[in-house]
Write a protein that holds these residues in place. Structure first.
Motif, PDB file in Angstrom:
ATOM      1  N   UNK A  68       1.042  -1.326   0.034  1.00 27.62           N
ATOM      2  CA  UNK A  68       0.178  -0.282  -0.036  1.00 27.62           C
ATOM      3  C   UNK A  68       0.750   1.109  -0.091  1.00 27.62           C
ATOM      4  N   UNK A  69       1.496   1.062   0.912  1.00 24.46           N
ATOM      5  CA  UNK A  69       2.467   2.096   0.770  1.00 24.46           C
ATOM      6  C   UNK A  69       3.821   2.984   0.710  1.00 24.46           C
ATOM      7  N   UNK A  70       4.551   1.555  -0.491  1.00 17.87           N
ATOM      8  CA  UNK A  70       5.895   1.676  -0.202  1.00 17.87           C
ATOM      9  C   UNK A  70       6.166   2.040  -2.196  1.00 17.87           C
ATOM     10  N   UNK A  71       6.791   2.886  -2.484  1.00 17.81           N
ATOM     11  CA  UNK A  71       6.197   3.394  -3.701  1.00 17.81           C
ATOM     12  C   UNK A  71       8.162   2.788  -4.395  1.00 17.81           C
ATOM     13  N   UNK A  72       7.612   2.688  -5.647  1.00 18.16           N
ATOM     14  CA  UNK A  72       8.006   1.487  -6.886  1.00 18.16           C
ATOM     15  C   UNK A  72       9.344   2.363  -6.942  1.00 18.16           C
ATOM     16  N   UNK A  73      10.664   2.308  -7.049  1.00 18.70           N
ATOM     17  CA  UNK A  73      12.597   2.565  -6.631  1.00 18.70           C
ATOM     18  C   UNK A  73      11.862   3.303  -7.962  1.00 18.70           C
ATOM     19  N   UNK A  74      11.939   1.928  -9.661  1.00 11.95           N
ATOM     20  CA  UNK A  74      11.910   3.198 -10.411  1.00 11.95           C
ATOM     21  C   UNK A  74      10.647   2.338 -11.749  1.00 11.95           C
TER      22      UNK A  74
END
Length: 583
Positions: free
Chosen positions: A560-566
């Protein structure tokens, strides 16, 4: 009788009648005149002669090092399992490292070296005649013991009164000669009656008649069968034998058409106890011999179910009444009866034992039918039993919630029955309908809090089993069915988890927690958030009485809250090059 009585005494140029084995004759082998007679023995030669062992009289020379090693071994100075020493170079006191590396194969263990150096065994190996002699001697010893056990006055193998010298030869080279009586063979065996007829007897010039039967499967069993022709009470004689020996005698008796022997063997097999491993052997042999007119059907009833037409009709009608009008076969009816008896049993210890037994039988029954779903038990029959347990559970819940505690113990019994039936459905991969039905029990879930936890926690074991099934991929249902299961039964499950943990012996807490977490993670992310946040609050206030699904909570948080690094890498584009052949 001594061993010398097995061989024929010298006679002037006897005429030998050569038969193939009775087993081959019973399958349509030719008679004595259909084959060229064997080479006639010279005058004074016996009809049976055991092979002579090879002569090893030639002296062999051994190296001096081996002689010294043998002397040391006899003196007890060496380990008997150590290899013989290599020839020693007297110029050196000990081998160098180079010598040890060059002769590395000589330092291998004796067993390994022997395994690599042992010559392959084949019929022309020098030890083959010795082994054949050992087997021949062993056969003679067994037959001598067999003949010695005959009662006094028995004329079996009596050289003085016999008129037939019968030689039995096996396929593997064993041979044995017996002194028998033509009138006894002819009276008991239709095979011998045809081969040793009066016309044949008149053609023989000298006594005793020389007869040979070749290609016998087992010479000892043939001897046992012939001995039975000299017994007055065949059944009493067979009582001393085991099932394997009686099957061998039955096969020979059927081959030589020894009717009394066949009947006595069948009577023995019908009455004697067998080991489970013998069932297939008995059924296969009786089917092969086609002895239906001799009473083999009574023996086969012990290993195959044959019901009278009236019984089959009655059971089909009962099955139709129990399954909403659909008829079931006799085998399925038996399984349904076993299920019903276990579900209604009174003794808890006996119920637990029989549940394991019936479950094992159902698994074996399903596996024996090529992995077909349900084996001989249909899905409808299993769900009919489940519905009966569910109806009784609902009825007892209503009574207990209304204040009637007289039959409250039946709640735990019926819940345990449902848990067992659910295990069977999951194993057969047909538990999806059970999950949908359980997810719709809103009325039962609402009454859950009105029943004492000591009686109701078994109900939550059913819910826990469904969580494990969904979490492990054993039960595949729609998103709506999974959401409804959690909506209806998650709160009652939380309330009973402490009781389950303390009261259920052998409860795998971690398995249930993992199943619940995986079930929640199969739902949409918004639904996951709602359920995990509610659990977080409950866990902080209940501790050990609440399932720990922290791992699932972490997975949801990262989703839910981790953003994709790339951005994800684009898959490589394929280039297709057309190659044309211009030739």
């Amino acid at each position: 009788h001594d061993l010398s009585s097995w061989c024929c005494a010298p006679h002037p140029a006897p005429t030998t009648s050569h038969f193939h084995s009775p087993a081959a004759a019973a399958r349509g082998a030719a008679g004595p005149m259909d084959h060229p007679p064997p080479q006639q023995p010279a005058a004074g030669a016996s009809s049976y002669a055991s092979p002579n062992p090879p002569s090893y009289t030639q002296a062999q020379s051994y190296p001096s090092s081996y002689t010294k090693f043998n002397s040391a071994l006899n003196a007890g100075l060496l380990n008997p399992m150590s290899p013989p020493p290599l020839p020693i170079d007297k110029t050196r006191s000990s081998p160098t490292l180079f010598d040890m590396m060059a002769n590395e194969q000589d330092y291998q263990p004796r067993s390994a070296a022997a395994a690599h150096s042992a010559p392959p065994q084949h019929p022309h190996h020098p030890l083959a005649p010795a082994r054949s002699m050992d087997r021949q001697a062993l056969l003679q010893d067994r037959v001598a013991e067999l003949i010695g056990s005959c009662s006094p006055g028995n004329q079996f193998n009596d050289a003085d009164s016999s008129d037939v010298r019968l030689t039995l030869s096996s396929k593997d080279g064993l041979s044995l000669t017996l002194c028998v009586h033509r009138h006894i063979l002819v009276a008991h065996s239709r095979f011998f009656a045809a081969k040793l007829s009066d016309r044949w007897s008149k053609q023989q010039r000298t006594l005793p008649h020389i007869v040979e039967i070749s290609d016998c499967d087992d010479v000892e069993v043939y001897v046992e069968t012939l001995r039975l022709m000299y017994c007055k009470d065949l059944r009493r004689r067979l009582m001393r034998e085991d099932v394997a020996k009686v099957l061998g005698i039955l096969k020979v008796s059927a081959a030589i058409v020894f009717d009394a022997g066949v009947l006595s063997c069948l009577e023995y097999l019908e009455a004697a106890p067998w080991a489970e491993d013998d069932d297939e052997k008995v059924a296969a042999l009786l089917t092969q011999l086609h002895l239906e007119n001799s009473g083999a059907g009574e023996v086969l009833k012990r290993v195959s179910l044959e019901l009278a037409p009236s019984v089959v009709t009655e059971e089909v009608e009962m099955g139709a009444n129990c399954n909403g009008g659909s008829s079931v076969g006799g085998g399925e009816e038996v399984l349904v009866r076993l299920l019903q008896v276990v579900l209604e049993g009174k003794d808890e210890k006996a119920r637990r034992e029989m549940k394991g037994l019936v479950s094992k039988m159902l698994r074996e029954n399903s596996a024996s039918r090529g992995g077909a779903i349900g084996g001989d038990l249909r899905k409808e029959s299993l769900y009919s039993a489940c519905n009966g347990c569910l109806c009784l559970l609902r009825e007892q819940f209503v009574r207990a919630a209304g204040g009637d505690q007289s039959e409250v113990t039946q709640i735990a019994r019926q819940a345990d029955n449902l848990h067992w039936m659910l295990d069977i459905l999951v194993e057969r991969q047909i538990a999806e309908d059970f999950l949908r039905t359980w997810a719709m029990q809103n009325e039962l879930a609402e009454m859950h809090g009105k029943v004492p936890a000591i009686h109701r926690y078994e109900v939550s074991r059913v819910t826990a089993r469904l969580f494990v099934g969904v979490g492990k991929g054993q039960i595949l249902v729609s998103k709506e069915a999974r959401s409804q299961l959690l909506s209806t039964w998650l709160e009652p499950f939380y309330e009973d988890f402490g009781w389950m943990r303390r009261a259920c012996k052998g409860l795998d807490r971690h398995l249930i927690e993992e199943g619940l977490a995986n079930t929640i993670l199969t739902l949409p992310l918004a639904t996951q958030q709602e359920i995990f946040l509610a659990w977080f609050n409950r866990f902080l206030n209940s501790g050990e009485d609440c399932p720990n699904i922290q791992r699932g909570f972490e997975v949801w948080w990262r989703r839910a809250f981790w953003k994709r690094s790339a951005e994800p890498e684009q898959p490589p584009r394929l280039r297709i090059t057309a190659i044309c052949d211009n030739s």
